[in-house]
Design a protein around this motif. Structure first.
Motif, PDB file in Angstrom:
ATOM      1  N   LEU A  26      19.056   8.745  -3.042  1.00  0.00           N
ATOM      2  CA  LEU A  26      18.414   7.956  -1.996  1.00  0.00           C
ATOM      3  C   LEU A  26      17.560   8.844  -1.091  1.00  0.00           C
ATOM      4  O   LEU A  26      16.412   8.490  -0.762  1.00  0.00           O
ATOM      5  CB  LEU A  26      19.481   7.226  -1.172  1.00  0.00           C
ATOM      6  N   THR A  27      18.100   9.987  -0.711  1.00  0.00           N
ATOM      7  CA  THR A  27      17.369  10.890   0.187  1.00  0.00           C
ATOM      8  C   THR A  27      16.104  11.426  -0.465  1.00  0.00           C
ATOM      9  O   THR A  27      15.052  11.515   0.183  1.00  0.00           O
ATOM     10  CB  THR A  27      18.282  12.063   0.615  1.00  0.00           C
ATOM     11  N   TYR A  28      16.167  11.756  -1.750  1.00  0.00           N
ATOM     12  CA  TYR A  28      14.975  12.255  -2.449  1.00  0.00           C
ATOM     13  C   TYR A  28      13.880  11.195  -2.436  1.00  0.00           C
ATOM     14  O   TYR A  28      12.697  11.497  -2.201  1.00  0.00           O
ATOM     15  CB  TYR A  28      15.299  12.648  -3.890  1.00  0.00           C
ATOM     16  N   ILE A  29      14.247   9.938  -2.672  1.00  0.00           N
ATOM     17  CA  ILE A  29      13.261   8.853  -2.673  1.00  0.00           C
ATOM     18  C   ILE A  29      12.654   8.687  -1.283  1.00  0.00           C
ATOM     19  O   ILE A  29      11.433   8.570  -1.139  1.00  0.00           O
ATOM     20  CB  ILE A  29      13.911   7.530  -3.138  1.00  0.00           C
ATOM     21  N   VAL A  30      13.495   8.680  -0.261  1.00  0.00           N
ATOM     22  CA  VAL A  30      13.025   8.499   1.112  1.00  0.00           C
ATOM     23  C   VAL A  30      12.083   9.643   1.518  1.00  0.00           C
ATOM     24  O   VAL A  30      11.011   9.426   2.112  1.00  0.00           O
ATOM     25  CB  VAL A  30      14.202   8.391   2.101  1.00  0.00           C
ATOM     26  N   LEU A  31      12.448  10.874   1.200  1.00  0.00           N
ATOM     27  CA  LEU A  31      11.600  12.023   1.526  1.00  0.00           C
ATOM     28  C   LEU A  31      10.287  11.967   0.752  1.00  0.00           C
ATOM     29  O   LEU A  31       9.234  12.386   1.264  1.00  0.00           O
ATOM     30  CB  LEU A  31      12.339  13.327   1.218  1.00  0.00           C
ATOM     31  N   SER A  32      10.333  11.437  -0.470  1.00  0.00           N
ATOM     32  CA  SER A  32       9.113  11.291  -1.272  1.00  0.00           C
ATOM     33  C   SER A  32       8.187  10.248  -0.665  1.00  0.00           C
ATOM     34  O   SER A  32       6.965  10.428  -0.635  1.00  0.00           O
ATOM     35  CB  SER A  32       9.462  10.902  -2.713  1.00  0.00           C
ATOM     36  N   ILE A  33       8.751   9.146  -0.182  1.00  0.00           N
ATOM     37  CA  ILE A  33       7.952   8.127   0.510  1.00  0.00           C
ATOM     38  C   ILE A  33       7.275   8.746   1.725  1.00  0.00           C
ATOM     39  O   ILE A  33       6.075   8.537   1.964  1.00  0.00           O
ATOM     40  CB  ILE A  33       8.832   6.941   0.940  1.00  0.00           C
ATOM     41  N   ASN A  34       8.032   9.512   2.463  1.00  0.00           N
ATOM     42  CA  ASN A  34       7.515  10.173   3.662  1.00  0.00           C
ATOM     43  C   ASN A  34       6.364  11.113   3.321  1.00  0.00           C
ATOM     44  O   ASN A  34       5.299  11.084   3.948  1.00  0.00           O
ATOM     45  CB  ASN A  34       8.652  10.925   4.345  1.00  0.00           C
ATOM     46  N   GLU A  35       6.545  11.949   2.315  1.00  0.00           N
ATOM     47  CA  GLU A  35       5.524  12.939   1.947  1.00  0.00           C
ATOM     48  C   GLU A  35       4.284  12.267   1.363  1.00  0.00           C
ATOM     49  O   GLU A  35       3.152  12.686   1.661  1.00  0.00           O
ATOM     50  CB  GLU A  35       6.127  13.913   0.919  1.00  0.00           C
ATOM     51  N   ALA A  36       4.485  11.236   0.544  1.00  0.00           N
ATOM     52  CA  ALA A  36       3.358  10.577  -0.139  1.00  0.00           C
ATOM     53  C   ALA A  36       2.394   9.913   0.839  1.00  0.00           C
ATOM     54  O   ALA A  36       1.204   9.766   0.528  1.00  0.00           O
ATOM     55  CB  ALA A  36       3.900   9.533  -1.113  1.00  0.00           C
ATOM     56  N   ASN A  37       2.900   9.504   1.989  1.00  0.00           N
ATOM     57  CA  ASN A  37       2.076   8.726   2.918  1.00  0.00           C
ATOM     58  C   ASN A  37       1.597   9.528   4.129  1.00  0.00           C
ATOM     59  O   ASN A  37       1.091   8.942   5.091  1.00  0.00           O
ATOM     60  CB  ASN A  37       2.852   7.497   3.369  1.00  0.00           C
ATOM     61  N   LYS A  38       1.740  10.832   4.062  1.00  0.00           N
ATOM     62  CA  LYS A  38       1.208  11.682   5.137  1.00  0.00           C
ATOM     63  C   LYS A  38      -0.302  11.826   4.989  1.00  0.00           C
ATOM     64  O   LYS A  38      -0.831  11.801   3.900  1.00  0.00           O
ATOM     65  CB  LYS A  38       1.846  13.070   5.100  1.00  0.00           C
ATOM     66  N   GLY A  39      -0.967  12.012   6.105  1.00  0.00           N
ATOM     67  CA  GLY A  39      -2.397  12.259   6.066  1.00  0.00           C
ATOM     68  C   GLY A  39      -3.235  11.000   6.013  1.00  0.00           C
ATOM     69  O   GLY A  39      -2.759   9.916   5.922  1.00  0.00           O
ATOM     70  N   GLU A  83       0.832  -1.210   0.000  1.00  0.00           N
ATOM     71  CA  GLU A  83       0.000   0.000   0.000  1.00  0.00           C
ATOM     72  C   GLU A  83       0.864   1.256   0.000  1.00  0.00           C
ATOM     73  O   GLU A  83       0.645   2.184  -0.789  1.00  0.00           O
ATOM     74  CB  GLU A  83      -0.918   0.008   1.222  1.00  0.00           C
ATOM     75  N   TRP A  84       1.855   1.293   0.873  1.00  0.00           N
ATOM     76  CA  TRP A  84       2.732   2.472   0.952  1.00  0.00           C
ATOM     77  C   TRP A  84       3.539   2.647  -0.332  1.00  0.00           C
ATOM     78  O   TRP A  84       3.784   3.775  -0.764  1.00  0.00           O
ATOM     79  CB  TRP A  84       3.654   2.338   2.161  1.00  0.00           C
ATOM     80  N   VAL A 136       5.277   3.628   9.676  1.00  0.00           N
ATOM     81  CA  VAL A 136       6.625   3.505   9.109  1.00  0.00           C
ATOM     82  C   VAL A 136       7.041   4.668   8.218  1.00  0.00           C
ATOM     83  O   VAL A 136       8.013   5.369   8.509  1.00  0.00           O
ATOM     84  CB  VAL A 136       6.772   2.166   8.359  1.00  0.00           C
ATOM     85  N   PRO A 137       6.345   4.933   7.108  1.00  0.00           N
ATOM     86  CA  PRO A 137       6.873   5.927   6.157  1.00  0.00           C
ATOM     87  C   PRO A 137       6.887   7.353   6.674  1.00  0.00           C
ATOM     88  O   PRO A 137       7.633   8.183   6.165  1.00  0.00           O
ATOM     89  CB  PRO A 137       5.945   5.794   4.948  1.00  0.00           C
ATOM     90  N   THR A 138       6.064   7.641   7.673  1.00  0.00           N
ATOM     91  CA  THR A 138       6.011   9.016   8.177  1.00  0.00           C
ATOM     92  C   THR A 138       6.817   9.200   9.465  1.00  0.00           C
ATOM     93  O   THR A 138       6.793  10.283  10.051  1.00  0.00           O
ATOM     94  CB  THR A 138       4.548   9.438   8.443  1.00  0.00           C
ATOM     95  N   SER A 139       7.532   8.169   9.870  1.00  0.00           N
ATOM     96  CA  SER A 139       8.315   8.269  11.107  1.00  0.00           C
ATOM     97  C   SER A 139       9.685   8.895  10.848  1.00  0.00           C
ATOM     98  O   SER A 139      10.272   8.733   9.776  1.00  0.00           O
ATOM     99  CB  SER A 139       8.489   6.884  11.733  1.00  0.00           C
ATOM    100  N   VAL A 140      10.190   9.586  11.833  1.00  0.00           N
ATOM    101  CA  VAL A 140      11.533  10.155  11.760  1.00  0.00           C
ATOM    102  C   VAL A 140      12.571   9.042  11.670  1.00  0.00           C
ATOM    103  O   VAL A 140      13.574   9.154  10.954  1.00  0.00           O
ATOM    104  CB  VAL A 140      11.802  11.043  12.999  1.00  0.00           C
ATOM    105  N   GLU A 141      12.297   7.940  12.372  1.00  0.00           N
ATOM    106  CA  GLU A 141      13.220   6.795  12.366  1.00  0.00           C
ATOM    107  C   GLU A 141      13.398   6.227  10.956  1.00  0.00           C
ATOM    108  O   GLU A 141      14.500   5.825  10.576  1.00  0.00           O
ATOM    109  CB  GLU A 141      12.708   5.696  13.300  1.00  0.00           C
ATOM    110  N   PHE A 142      12.303   6.206  10.184  1.00  0.00           N
ATOM    111  CA  PHE A 142      12.387   5.690   8.813  1.00  0.00           C
ATOM    112  C   PHE A 142      13.340   6.544   7.980  1.00  0.00           C
ATOM    113  O   PHE A 142      14.178   6.018   7.235  1.00  0.00           O
ATOM    114  CB  PHE A 142      10.997   5.666   8.167  1.00  0.00           C
ATOM    115  N   ILE A 143      13.221   7.855   8.093  1.00  0.00           N
ATOM    116  CA  ILE A 143      14.095   8.746   7.324  1.00  0.00           C
ATOM    117  C   ILE A 143      15.544   8.581   7.761  1.00  0.00           C
ATOM    118  O   ILE A 143      16.438   8.393   6.923  1.00  0.00           O
ATOM    119  CB  ILE A 143      13.649  10.221   7.481  1.00  0.00           C
ATOM    120  N   ASP A 144      15.769   8.622   9.079  1.00  0.00           N
ATOM    121  CA  ASP A 144      17.145   8.524   9.600  1.00  0.00           C
ATOM    122  C   ASP A 144      17.819   7.224   9.183  1.00  0.00           C
ATOM    123  O   ASP A 144      18.981   7.222   8.755  1.00  0.00           O
ATOM    124  CB  ASP A 144      17.131   8.628  11.135  1.00  0.00           C
TER     125      ASP A 144
END
Length: 396
Positions: A383-396, A257-258, A327-335
């Protein structure tokens, strides 16, 4: 299917297509945003492990669609009423303004050889009211399936030959079906002289494939329900692959889903310049990073690799941090996910690394310098752009 008794006509291609193709071309961003909103709104049902809940496609969705492409629905209605079969017995998808218009949007992108938007447009059509929603209602007319019975069907009655099992979600199963349909009828979809009768034929083909998908699951569901078979995850001892039940909340379903929410987000919007600047570290040109992702998102094979990379990042984190839920919106996931893992022996992480290095070779700056420092900096930037995109896409 209604037979053409009035000679060979091509009203849909000759009159509806010019309206829709011009509208989609002029309003491509709002067209794609509208699809993204639909997918986000119904993500729970789309990425479910089985067709349990209904996916409603109401008049609001139809109105939002025509508003997004700036087309007067009444104009399409007036053209549709001139079709030779309009007053004959025929499935609604062959007469419906939205269905005919969206099929012409599929045609537009297919003619443009835009594989990404062709598939996205066809998926939107497949999940709309006269296709998936209609088929689901026909097979589960009185009530939606009970989840505990569907769990039993998924775990004990369906084999890996079913796309629902091999793909792990409704979206994945329908996506396989849609891709086959697009490949099988490409010549009709893009043909210069495609007749109304041929359009009716390919509409039936898409509808009947979705109908068969639903029928195959429904028959097993009703058999299990009649025999009072259901899955009790607390007491049953399922020892299939991985030793886990395929239930709605397992890691595979969540990751799927994510992943798809991220892919929809990335493929229906332009590359985010602000995010490129955030991802660009020392020695990385944010505009060069933007160019790399534009190349990725304009190539169908690269998009398939991107989907795999996104899924690997999510699954790897879930494996190492099983107690973190969002997972995708956690700070731990990004770090965790943006950290380099140079000595890994995990085959999936090796695939991720090799894929990013392949994309890196599309960078003119990297090819002109090719120092270890430049490689590491650009690798981390991608890698960072992809990770930040995952984070943003799954907010809300």
């Amino acid at each position: 299917m209604a037979k053409n008794r009035k000679g060979e006509t091509s009203t849909i291609v000759e009159e509806i297509y010019p309206v829709i193709s011009a509208a989609v071309a002029a309003n491509k961003n709002s067209y794609r945003r509208n699809i993204a909103v639909f997918i986000d709104t119904h993500s729970k049902q789309l990425y479910d492990y089985a067709p349990v809940d209904r996916i409603y496609f109401r008049q609001k969705e139809v109105n939002d669609y025509f508003k997004a492409i700036k087309v007067n629905k009444a104009d399409i209605t007036n053209i549709a009423k001139t079709l030779y079969y309009y007053n004959e017995k025929e499935i609604e998808a062959c007469k419906d303004e939205f269905s005919l218009s969206q099929l012409m949007a599929v045609r537009y992108f297919a003619i443009q050889q835009d594989a990404t938007n062709t598939e996205l447009s066809a998926m939107y059509l497949a999940f709309s009211g006269k296709f998936y929603a209609s088929c689901h209602y026909r097979w589960f007319r009185q009530y939606c399936p009970k989840r505990e019975v569907m769990d039993y069907v998924i775990n004990y009655m369906l084999s890996k030959k079913f796309d629902l099992i091999s793909e792990g979600s409704v979206w994945g199963a329908i996506r396989n079906l849609v891709k086959t349909w697009l490949e099988s009828y490409k010549s009709i979809i893009t043909g210069d002289k495609t007749s109304d009768e041929e359009i009716v034929y390919i509409i039936h083909q898409l509808y009947e494939r979705i109908y068969a998908f639903m029928r195959n699951i429904a028959k097993l569901y009703y058999k299990a329900a009649e025999e009072k078979l259901y899955l009790n995850a607390e007491s049953d001892n399922y020892d299939g692959e991985g030793g886990k039940y395929r239930v709605a909340n397992n890691n595979s379903t969540k990751a799927s889903e994510w992943t798809e929410k991220t892919m929809t987000y990335m493929t229906t919007s332009t590359v985010n310049v602000a995010r490129c600047h955030s991802a660009a570290g020392k020695g990385v040109d944010a505009m060069e990073l933007k160019s790399i992702f534009e190349n990725i998102l304009n190539d169908n094979d690269s998009i398939a690799d991107l989907r795999e990379v996104v899924n690997i990042l999510l699954v790897d984190f879930m494996k190492n941090f099983p107690d973190i839920k969002d997972v995708p919106t956690s700070v731990e996931f990004i770090d965790y996910s943006i950290k380099m893992k140079p000595n890994t022996k995990d085959k999936d992480l090796i695939f991720l690394k090799n894929t990013i290095l392949k994309w890196l070779n599309t960078s003119e700056r990297y090819r002109s310098i090719r120092t270890p420092a430049t490689l590491n900096n650009y690798y981390r930037g991608i890698l960072t752009y992809i990770v930040l995109s995952i984070n943003e896409a799954n907010k809300g």
